[in-house]
Scaffold this motif. Structure first.
Motif, PDB file in Angstrom:
ATOM      1  N   GLU A 101       0.917  -1.350   0.138  1.00 18.94           N
ATOM      2  CA  GLU A 101      -0.295   0.024   0.076  1.00 18.94           C
ATOM      3  C   GLU A 101       0.965   1.148   0.064  1.00 18.94           C
ATOM      4  N   ALA A 102       1.845   1.276   0.798  1.00 20.22           N
ATOM      5  CA  ALA A 102       2.832   2.287   0.854  1.00 20.22           C
ATOM      6  C   ALA A 102       3.366   2.606  -0.599  1.00 20.22           C
ATOM      7  N   ARG A 108       1.310   6.872  -6.640  1.00 18.32           N
ATOM      8  CA  ARG A 108       0.284   8.030  -7.035  1.00 18.32           C
ATOM      9  C   ARG A 108       0.816   9.249  -6.804  1.00 18.32           C
ATOM     10  N   GLN A 109       1.902   9.477  -5.614  1.00 19.43           N
ATOM     11  CA  GLN A 109       2.374  10.700  -5.518  1.00 19.43           C
ATOM     12  C   GLN A 109       3.480  11.267  -6.445  1.00 19.43           C
ATOM     13  N   HIS A 110       4.043  10.294  -7.291  1.00 19.04           N
ATOM     14  CA  HIS A 110       4.995  10.661  -8.401  1.00 19.04           C
ATOM     15  C   HIS A 110       4.634  10.051  -9.470  1.00 19.04           C
ATOM     16  N   PRO A 111       3.759  10.548 -10.183  1.00 15.00           N
ATOM     17  CA  PRO A 111       3.105   9.908 -11.525  1.00 15.00           C
ATOM     18  C   PRO A 111       4.262  10.099 -12.542  1.00 15.00           C
ATOM     19  N   GLU A 112       4.952  11.403 -12.438  1.00 13.38           N
ATOM     20  CA  GLU A 112       6.022  11.612 -13.475  1.00 13.38           C
ATOM     21  C   GLU A 112       7.083  10.576 -13.501  1.00 13.38           C
ATOM     22  N   ARG A 113       7.110   9.674 -12.507  1.00 15.99           N
ATOM     23  CA  ARG A 113       8.329   8.951 -12.565  1.00 15.99           C
ATOM     24  C   ARG A 113       8.123   7.531 -13.600  1.00 15.99           C
ATOM     25  N   PHE A 114       7.304   7.215 -13.677  1.00 14.91           N
ATOM     26  CA  PHE A 114       6.882   6.143 -14.507  1.00 14.91           C
ATOM     27  C   PHE A 114       5.858   6.410 -15.631  1.00 14.91           C
TER      28      PHE A 114
END
Length: 114
Positions: A101-102, A108-114
């Motif tokens: 979950e973490a 979700r908090q870093h959508p730009e990463r992938f």
């Protein structure tokens, strides 16, 4: 399958399979720091010309081996790695649901990463 070399590009978040100088496959991942340190694979990609050669399985096995050597767990979000882990429970210990979950929250908090 021809010999492959697997290398970790931690800064880029990629575990890469190389055949000669060519990257033929990779697992894209990030390192989760909290609530515990974990390697989190998000995508497994094998170049079409190299599919069916065991590259994805070799990458998944190395990811779990790398985690074991570092004393951390793998929290897989990548569907391929999830299925590989289910087929190899002796090599791929299950991740704590809280950790999964973490990992999802981080993604979700870093959508730009992938």
């Amino acid at each position: 399958m021809s010999d492959i070399e697997i290398r970790d590009d931690r800064a880029a978040g990629r575990l890469e399979a190389l055949q000669g100088d060519e990257v033929t496959g990779r697992i894209e991942y990030f390192v989760l720091e909290s609530p515990a340190r974990a390697l989190v694979p998000v995508h497994t990609i094998v170049e079409p010309a190299h599919e069916g050669q065991g590259i994805a399985g070799s990458l998944a096995r190395e990811l779990y081996g790398m985690a074991a050597r570092e004393g951390v767990v793998v929290a897989p979000l990548c569907p391929y790695v999830v299925k590989w882990a289910e087929r190899h429970p002796d090599e791929a210990p299950a991740a704590d649901p809280e950790l999964l979950e973490a990992a999802k929250d981080w993604l979700r908090q870093h959508p730009e990463r992938f």
